[in-house]
Scaffold this motif. Structure first.
Motif, PDB file in Angstrom:
ATOM      1  N   GLY A   1     -29.456 -21.209  -7.981  1.00 22.21           N
ATOM      2  CA  GLY A   1     -29.926 -19.523  -9.450  1.00 22.21           C
ATOM      3  C   GLY A   1     -30.823 -20.382 -10.177  1.00 22.21           C
ATOM      4  N   GLU A   2     -31.650 -20.948 -10.288  1.00 20.79           N
ATOM      5  CA  GLU A   2     -33.021 -21.622 -10.790  1.00 20.79           C
ATOM      6  C   GLU A   2     -32.225 -22.161 -12.347  1.00 20.79           C
ATOM      7  OE1 GLU A   2     -36.576 -20.367 -10.031  1.00 20.79           O
ATOM      8  OE2 GLU A   2     -36.277 -20.564  -8.080  1.00 20.79           O
ATOM      9  N   ARG A   3     -31.097 -21.917 -11.872  1.00 19.76           N
ATOM     10  CA  ARG A   3     -31.167 -22.101 -13.802  1.00 19.76           C
ATOM     11  C   ARG A   3     -29.883 -23.481 -14.672  1.00 19.76           C
ATOM     12  NH1 ARG A   3     -33.540 -18.819 -14.296  1.00 19.76           N
ATOM     13  NH2 ARG A   3     -33.455 -16.225 -14.347  1.00 19.76           N
ATOM     14  N   ILE A   4     -29.531 -24.540 -15.490  1.00 21.68           N
ATOM     15  CA  ILE A   4     -29.061 -25.184 -15.397  1.00 21.68           C
ATOM     16  C   ILE A   4     -27.398 -25.505 -16.158  1.00 21.68           C
ATOM     17  CG2 ILE A   4     -29.740 -26.893 -17.389  1.00 21.68           C
ATOM     18  CD1 ILE A   4     -31.812 -25.735 -18.364  1.00 21.68           C
ATOM     19  N   PRO A   5     -27.076 -25.938 -15.046  1.00 29.84           N
ATOM     20  CA  PRO A   5     -25.589 -26.505 -14.706  1.00 29.84           C
ATOM     21  C   PRO A   5     -24.499 -26.993 -15.913  1.00 29.84           C
ATOM     22  CG  PRO A   5     -26.946 -27.584 -12.859  1.00 29.84           C
ATOM     23  CD  PRO A   5     -26.807 -27.128 -13.642  1.00 29.84           C
ATOM     24  N   ASN A   6     -23.925 -27.474 -16.954  1.00 30.96           N
ATOM     25  CA  ASN A   6     -23.313 -28.022 -17.487  1.00 30.96           C
ATOM     26  C   ASN A   6     -22.289 -28.945 -16.518  1.00 30.96           C
ATOM     27  OD1 ASN A   6     -22.721 -25.367 -19.057  1.00 30.96           O
ATOM     28  ND2 ASN A   6     -23.409 -26.950 -20.473  1.00 30.96           N
ATOM     29  N   ALA A   7     -22.022 -29.048 -15.419  1.00 33.33           N
ATOM     30  CA  ALA A   7     -21.630 -30.288 -15.091  1.00 33.33           C
ATOM     31  C   ALA A   7     -22.000 -29.983 -13.577  1.00 33.33           C
ATOM     32  CB  ALA A   7     -20.119 -29.792 -14.386  1.00 33.33           C
ATOM     33  N   ASN A   8     -22.283 -31.473 -12.931  1.00 32.55           N
ATOM     34  CA  ASN A   8     -22.631 -30.814 -11.411  1.00 32.55           C
ATOM     35  C   ASN A   8     -22.252 -32.032 -10.855  1.00 32.55           C
ATOM     36  OD1 ASN A   8     -23.962 -34.041 -12.073  1.00 32.55           O
ATOM     37  ND2 ASN A   8     -25.950 -33.267 -13.748  1.00 32.55           N
ATOM     38  N   PRO A   9     -22.804 -32.153  -9.265  1.00 27.41           N
ATOM     39  CA  PRO A   9     -22.213 -33.619  -7.847  1.00 27.41           C
ATOM     40  C   PRO A   9     -22.280 -34.724  -8.721  1.00 27.41           C
ATOM     41  CG  PRO A   9     -22.786 -30.576  -7.106  1.00 27.41           C
ATOM     42  CD  PRO A   9     -23.233 -30.952  -8.035  1.00 27.41           C
ATOM     43  N   PHE A  10     -22.818 -35.314  -9.886  1.00 25.00           N
ATOM     44  CA  PHE A  10     -23.071 -36.407  -9.980  1.00 25.00           C
ATOM     45  C   PHE A  10     -21.889 -37.103 -10.510  1.00 25.00           C
ATOM     46  CE2 PHE A  10     -27.898 -35.771 -10.384  1.00 25.00           C
ATOM     47  CZ  PHE A  10     -28.622 -35.751  -8.800  1.00 25.00           C
ATOM     48  N   GLN A  11     -21.399 -35.758 -10.969  1.00 27.57           N
ATOM     49  CA  GLN A  11     -19.748 -35.643 -11.526  1.00 27.57           C
ATOM     50  C   GLN A  11     -19.965 -36.244 -13.519  1.00 27.57           C
ATOM     51  OE1 GLN A  11     -16.242 -38.700 -10.021  1.00 27.57           O
ATOM     52  NE2 GLN A  11     -16.552 -37.650  -8.409  1.00 27.57           N
TER      53      GLN A  11
ATOM     54  N   THR B   1     -25.958 -16.959  -7.346  1.00 19.77           N
ATOM     55  CA  THR B   1     -26.997 -17.781  -7.528  1.00 19.77           C
ATOM     56  C   THR B   1     -28.529 -16.748  -6.885  1.00 19.77           C
ATOM     57  OG1 THR B   1     -27.191 -18.594  -5.608  1.00 19.77           O
ATOM     58  CG2 THR B   1     -25.847 -20.459  -7.190  1.00 19.77           C
ATOM     59  N   GLY B   2     -28.409 -15.998  -6.334  1.00 17.50           N
ATOM     60  CA  GLY B   2     -29.682 -15.321  -5.853  1.00 17.50           C
ATOM     61  C   GLY B   2     -29.206 -14.289  -6.822  1.00 17.50           C
ATOM     62  N   TRP B   3     -27.666 -13.544  -7.266  1.00 16.22           N
ATOM     63  CA  TRP B   3     -28.054 -12.170  -8.683  1.00 16.22           C
ATOM     64  C   TRP B   3     -28.229 -13.587  -9.500  1.00 16.22           C
ATOM     65  CZ3 TRP B   3     -25.474 -12.630 -12.984  1.00 16.22           C
ATOM     66  CH2 TRP B   3     -25.972 -11.195 -13.860  1.00 16.22           C
ATOM     67  N   LEU B   4     -27.943 -14.506 -10.752  1.00 18.12           N
ATOM     68  CA  LEU B   4     -28.040 -15.209 -11.035  1.00 18.12           C
ATOM     69  C   LEU B   4     -30.084 -15.246 -11.785  1.00 18.12           C
ATOM     70  CD1 LEU B   4     -26.453 -17.010 -13.629  1.00 18.12           C
ATOM     71  CD2 LEU B   4     -27.252 -18.921 -12.221  1.00 18.12           C
ATOM     72  N   GLN B   5     -30.382 -15.499 -10.914  1.00 13.87           N
ATOM     73  CA  GLN B   5     -32.004 -16.235 -10.781  1.00 13.87           C
ATOM     74  C   GLN B   5     -32.992 -14.501 -10.913  1.00 13.87           C
ATOM     75  OE1 GLN B   5     -35.460 -17.035  -7.369  1.00 13.87           O
ATOM     76  NE2 GLN B   5     -33.159 -17.836  -7.438  1.00 13.87           N
TER      77      GLN B   5
ATOM     78  N   THR C   1     -29.278 -10.123 -19.709  1.00 22.82           N
ATOM     79  CA  THR C   1     -29.062 -10.241 -18.553  1.00 22.82           C
ATOM     80  C   THR C   1     -29.045  -8.419 -18.323  1.00 22.82           C
ATOM     81  OG1 THR C   1     -27.179 -12.065 -19.765  1.00 22.82           O
ATOM     82  CG2 THR C   1     -26.582 -10.734 -17.288  1.00 22.82           C
ATOM     83  N   ASN C   2     -29.047  -8.235 -16.833  1.00 23.92           N
ATOM     84  CA  ASN C   2     -28.804  -7.337 -16.154  1.00 23.92           C
ATOM     85  C   ASN C   2     -27.629  -7.265 -15.701  1.00 23.92           C
ATOM     86  OD1 ASN C   2     -29.638  -4.772 -15.282  1.00 23.92           O
ATOM     87  ND2 ASN C   2     -31.015  -5.497 -13.295  1.00 23.92           N
ATOM     88  N   SER C   3     -27.153  -6.967 -16.328  1.00 27.63           N
ATOM     89  CA  SER C   3     -25.428  -6.732 -15.532  1.00 27.63           C
ATOM     90  C   SER C   3     -25.208  -6.247 -14.879  1.00 27.63           C
ATOM     91  CB  SER C   3     -24.548  -6.422 -16.548  1.00 27.63           C
ATOM     92  OG  SER C   3     -22.926  -6.605 -15.804  1.00 27.63           O
ATOM     93  N   SER C   4     -24.497  -6.195 -13.744  1.00 25.81           N
ATOM     94  CA  SER C   4     -24.520  -5.680 -12.722  1.00 25.81           C
ATOM     95  C   SER C   4     -22.719  -4.335 -12.321  1.00 25.81           C
ATOM     96  CB  SER C   4     -23.868  -6.255 -11.444  1.00 25.81           C
ATOM     97  OG  SER C   4     -24.997  -6.686 -10.896  1.00 25.81           O
ATOM     98  N   VAL C   5     -22.030  -5.196 -13.927  1.00 23.94           N
ATOM     99  CA  VAL C   5     -20.924  -4.665 -14.031  1.00 23.94           C
ATOM    100  C   VAL C   5     -21.599  -3.359 -15.267  1.00 23.94           C
ATOM    101  CG1 VAL C   5     -18.198  -4.949 -15.327  1.00 23.94           C
ATOM    102  CG2 VAL C   5     -19.841  -6.015 -13.756  1.00 23.94           C
TER     103      VAL C   5
END
Length: 991
Positions: free
Chosen positions: A591-601, A535-539, A865-869
């Motif tokens: 990550g400060e990004r927006i997930p499609n799914a979350n623990p609110f189910q 998530t740190g990388w994602l941010q 994206t700044n890809s690491s691969v």
């Protein structure tokens, strides 16, 4: 002589005053010691939650509480009305469970500690310790309740029991568990204190209807104040946890039983009814402040809470009125219970007809909380799983030692006392009995509710201890301590040993500490620690929401105030991150990004469908249709590809631009959690299992031995899921998904088999993460491992349009063409090969869409994206198929040497912008030199025993995979299988 007498008298007076002071205040030092011990137990593991200077939390909900708290710090005292930073592409109201009184209290504490302007670290630190503070403060309401029921000594005994309990009541109150659970228990205890006090005052002051009619406020003052305070306490509990409306339902059951007993036994029901009416009438206006919905819901303050509170208050008033009608009409009292039961049944029928939605909601929640079972999807959530009745005894011992048995004995004793007491029974004791019965059902139906049941266990043990003191006539005052008898001491010692030995000393988990102390020291941030890297990388390496492919766009602010809406209209350049719902809050907060799914189910069904689909085309359709699937996601598996295309065709402009751009998969999703994933959509877990011949590695005294056997395990259908093709196969043969980051930490996933006495083998663990428990099992000579894989713990993929390589080969008929490129993983930790094979048309023309660029020139500032691969060279395109060739383990040149008649070859450079914009790249194909030396190897060729730490081994410990290959145990599909078990699970790489 007289002076000597005066001296003796003064000394006696001083001695007596010391004893008097001790008798008045001895509970203070005892409580102080217990409080200090409890707080120490709960903060022992604090250093584990600091990683690289960052404060982590345990679980996932704690992270969202941090988000709510940080927002409240910025906007005190207001909480977040709506959050578009989760459940993409809809956004969500977090509900009353978040942004609750718990979050407001922690935010206020952070403001005080930070002197009005706390840093993010200060806010995290306050939240880190908040559960331990609430867990320790629980002592005080429980001490008061224990004192009310059993006197001071009984109360102290109850607090001692609380201090040594190791179960959920401790687990939810330890440092790092920044969830509202322990605050629920605390505020429920406060509510119980106030309700019990109001019942006691009502029995003393005896308020009746005539006093209300006469407006005799002097006579009604004390019971009114006590009842209002009870209502305030109940409301504060609901402000902390709106589903706690179930407590008002339990109060409704108590008032029904209590008022019935009052009338049948010849007492006026007005006294207790007064408490019910006034307290719950006080709750209703206090709900207005925290109302989150004007529909019928349970997770936020809504019409449900209003309805139940008003219904219970009205029921109390009705029962008191009905008793008077019975008296006026001279109706026999024993008919009263039947009339009440009929009234309750009629009310339920009327509600089912008049308010079917509300009735269905309440019915569903009663079943979910009290029915001793759980739904198929509910079983995917650890804390809401039911306790098997077969295992209930061992589970209760793990939670309470033997105190649950002494509590059960106390419960039956108290119930018998109430039954035999006639009109002299105590309503507050009946409340504890009724509450405990419901809490037992709740805690067996959902394990997490044991942090509520612990309250009853503590109070019943306190009451039982008080009853034993009374029966034995044990001296409780300092002046009578010399009168204590030997049998009294022995009895008390026996009780103490019965309660404490299983939780303290040699029978506890550690002879050097209490079970509570050991449990408190065993907590930690868990999976959030290794997700922090991803998530740190994602941010840092992905564009902010609002700027994807739109570098001049306005980024969405993390802590902006957004207006509530049913379907948020995201700006251009906003995007979603697909993962399993467990990880949504980490993606949002870390990550400060927006997930499609979350623990609110929210969003688990589309996530389940996407991860399970075995066809990339369908996977793409699911993500493209996602903005229009919210109301239909329960049936997403039933939608055909054509129906999904129809949904996409009807999307608005805003829906069409709401794309999901990243996919994050971890080792648990690919192993232990895959079964829960299948319960939401698609095939059942059993469809991914089949019996195949597999090679098992056993540890023996001489070393290792291998044995083939037909064993149950994951089958080809599992290998072809999007989850497996990305996580285990690094997006091989996929056109639109590229690996952009993987954690430095690795994990091993494997299956275990056991040899039976008859020589047969049976699986004992299938597709599980390698843990200490499995390691212990592998020490046994009759247990071996198979289907062993080693992968990065978390992998992040980007969804791209892909660049299309196009060209033509000389062929009289259709033939295979393969495009491949060598790639370096994160920080060059490993090298692997991406490839994709397609068929040409009859003229030899081909197109192949690939997701990896051969040059990296774009980054977050460009909207990408700044890809690491990174690719190590250009694409090699050649005629032929890689079927049966281990492309992930050997280099380009070696692959070509293994092909039969490769024919033609070409190279292609793919600019990074091409994969984002879907550009075409022309490949010029040429004939391969006929004199290609098949023994020639490229400079980057390695021996087949190369280990992950670049240490070349030649000890001959290669193993044969399921497909017969002998290259480090790797099979043709790119999986590691049956790696040598020499104490190191080796990840095969090509450096």
């Amino acid at each position: 002589m007289s002076s000597e007498t005066e001296t003796v008298e003064d000394e006696t007076a001083n001695e007596r005053s010391v004893l008097d002071i001790w008798e008045d205040w001895y509970h203070v030092p005892v409580l102080s010691v217990l409080v200090a011990f409890m707080f120490w137990v709960r903060i022992q593991a604090r250093e584990r939650f600091t990683s690289g200077g960052e404060i982590l939390f345990r679980g996932n909900d704690a992270y969202y509480h941090y988000r709510e708290i940080q927002y409240t710090v910025n906007n005190w005292p207001w909480t977040m009305p709506f959050d578009p930073y989760t459940h993409f592409p809809y956004g969500t109201t977090s509900g009353g469970q978040f942004g609750s009184l718990f979050d407001q209290i922690v935010a206020t504490a952070a403001l005080v500690v930070g002197m009005g302007d706390p840093s993010g670290e200060t806010v995290r630190t306050v939240l880190l310790y908040a559960p331990a503070v609430f867990g320790t403060l629980l002592v005080f309401p429980l001490y008061y309740l224990g004192k009310h029921y059993a006197g001071r000594l009984g109360a102290l005994f109850g607090v001692f029991v609380l201090a040594i309990l190791p179960g959920y009541i401790l687990d939810r109150g330890t440092v790092g568990f920044g969830d509202h659970h322990i605050a629920e228990a605390f505020f429920l205890s406060i509510a119980l204190v106030m309700v019990v006090r109001a019942l006691r005052v009502a029995q003393q002051e005896k308020p009746v209807y005539e006093l209300v009619v006469d407006r005799d406020w002097e006579a009604l003052r004390d019971p009114t104040i006590a009842s209002v305070l009870a209502g305030v306490a109940i409301a504060l509990y609901l402000w902390t946890w709106p589903p706690g409306i179930i407590f008002i339902g339990i109060l409704g059951a108590f008032f029904t039983v209590s008022l019935t007993l009052d009338y049948v036994r010849g007492r006026s029901p007005d006294h207790t009814a007064f408490v019910g009416v006034v307290s719950l009438a006080t709750v209703v206006p206090m709900l207005v402040v925290k109302t989150g919905s004007l529909s019928f819901e349970t997770t936020t303050i809504s019409l449900t809470q209003y309805l139940i509170a008003i219904a219970v208050a009205a029921g109390c008033a009705f029962m008191a009125w009905l008793a008077r009608e019975f008296d006026d009409r001279d109706i026999a009292r024993h008919y009263y219970p039947a009339v009440i039961a009929g009234g309750i049944l009629s009310g339920a029928v009327l509600m089912a007809v008049a308010l079917p939605d509300a009735f269905s909601l309440i019915q569903d929640n009663v079943v979910r909380v009290f029915a001793l079972g759980s739904s198929d999807t509910g079983r995917t959530v650890g804390e809401v799983q039911a306790v098997s009745l077969d295992d209930a005894g061992s589970f209760m011992i793990s939670q309470y030692g033997l105190t649950y048995l002494t509590a059960a004995f106390g419960l039956f004793w108290m119930a018998a006392h109430i039954a035999l007491a006639g009109d002299d029974y105590r309503p507050d004791e009946l409340l504890l009995v009724v509450l405990t019965v419901f809490l037992v059902l709740m805690s067996l139906t959902q394990q997490r509710f044991n942090y509520y049941l612990a309250i009853s266990v503590v109070l019943l043990n306190a009451w039982l201890f008080g009853q034993i003191l009374r029966l034995l006539d044990v001296p409780t005052s300092a002046k009578r301590l010399t009168d204590i008898k030997g049998y009294q001491v022995l009895t008390l010692v026996a009780v103490l040993l019965l309660v404490t030995v299983p939780l303290v000393g040699p029978l506890a988990s550690s002879s050097a500490s209490t079970a509570a102390a050991e449990a408190g020291n065993s907590t930690g941030p868990g999976s959030s620690a290794y997700w922090a890297e991803s998530t740190g990388w994602l941010q840092e390496n992905t564009p902010e929401p609002g700027t994807y492919a739109n570098p001049d766009g306005e980024p969405m602010e993390m802590y902006e105030t957004y207006e509530q809406t049913d379907d948020y209209d995201y700006p251009e350049g906003a995007y979603g991150v697909m993962s399993w719902w467990d990880y949504g809050h980490w993606i949002t907060v870390q990550g400060e990004r927006i997930p499609n799914a979350n623990p609110f189910q929210q969003g688990p069904r589309p996530a389940s469908e996407f991860l399970q689909t075995t066809n990339e085309t369908r996977a793409e359709l699911v993500l493209e249709a996602l903005p229009s699937l919210d109301e239909r996601d329960e049936h997403i598996s039933d939608l055909s590809n054509d129906e999904l295309r129809e949904v996409i065709a009807q999307q608005s402009e805003a829906e069409a631009r709401e794309d999901t751009r990243y996919v994050m998969i971890d080792d648990q999703m690919a192993s232990n959690k895959f079964s829960p994933i299948t319960r939401w959509a698609g095939p059942s877990f059993g469809d991914y299992l089949s019996t195949q011949e597999r090679m098992i590695t056993f540890q023996t005294a001489e070393g290792q031995a291998q044995q083939p056997a037909n064993l149950y395990g994951m089958n080809d259908r599992f290998e072809n899921t999007m989850l497996s093709r990305m996580y285990y196969h690094d997006s091989q043969q996929l056109s639109h998904y590229r690996l952009v980051h993987e954690t430095r930490s690795d994990t091993t996933i494997l299956s275990l088999a056991q040899r039976t006495e008859g020589g047969a083998t049976r699986p004992v663990a299938i597709n599980r993460r390698f843990t200490g428990r499995l390691a212990n099992m592998l020490q046994r000579p009759d247990v071996g491992a198979y289907d062993i894989r080693r992968e990065s713990t978390v992998k992040t993929f980007e969804r791209v349009d892909g660049a299309t390589l196009e060209g033509s080969v000389n062929a009289s008929n259709a033939t295979s063409v393969t495009a491949m490129v060598q790639l370096n993983g994160t920080q060059d930790q490993r090298q692997f090969t991406y490839y994709q094979s397609v068929e040409t048309d009859e003229n030899g023309d081909f197109t192949v869409t690939v997701p990896y660029p051969t040059e990296e020139t774009l980054g977050p500032d460009d909207g990408y994206t700044n890809s690491s691969v990174r690719a190590t060279g250009n694409y090699t395109v050649f005629t032929g198929s890689l079927e049966g060739v281990n492309a992930e383990r050997i280099g380009d040149r070696h692959i070509l040497q293994n092909l039969e008649n490769p024919g033609q070859i070409g190279n292609a450079d793919v600019p990074e912008r091409a994969i984002y914009e879907g550009d075409n790249v022309t490949v010029e194909m040429e004939g391969i030199e006929e004199n290609l030396d098949v023994n020639d190897t490229a400079d980057n060729q390695t021996s087949d025993n190369q280990t992950a730490d670049n240490e070349t081994t030649d000890n001959g410990n290669t193993t044969v995979g399921d497909d017969g290959t002998g290259s480090d145990g790797a099979s043709g599909d790119g999986n590691e299988s049956d790696t040598a078990l020499d104490g190191r699970f080796v990840r095969a790489t090509t450096p």
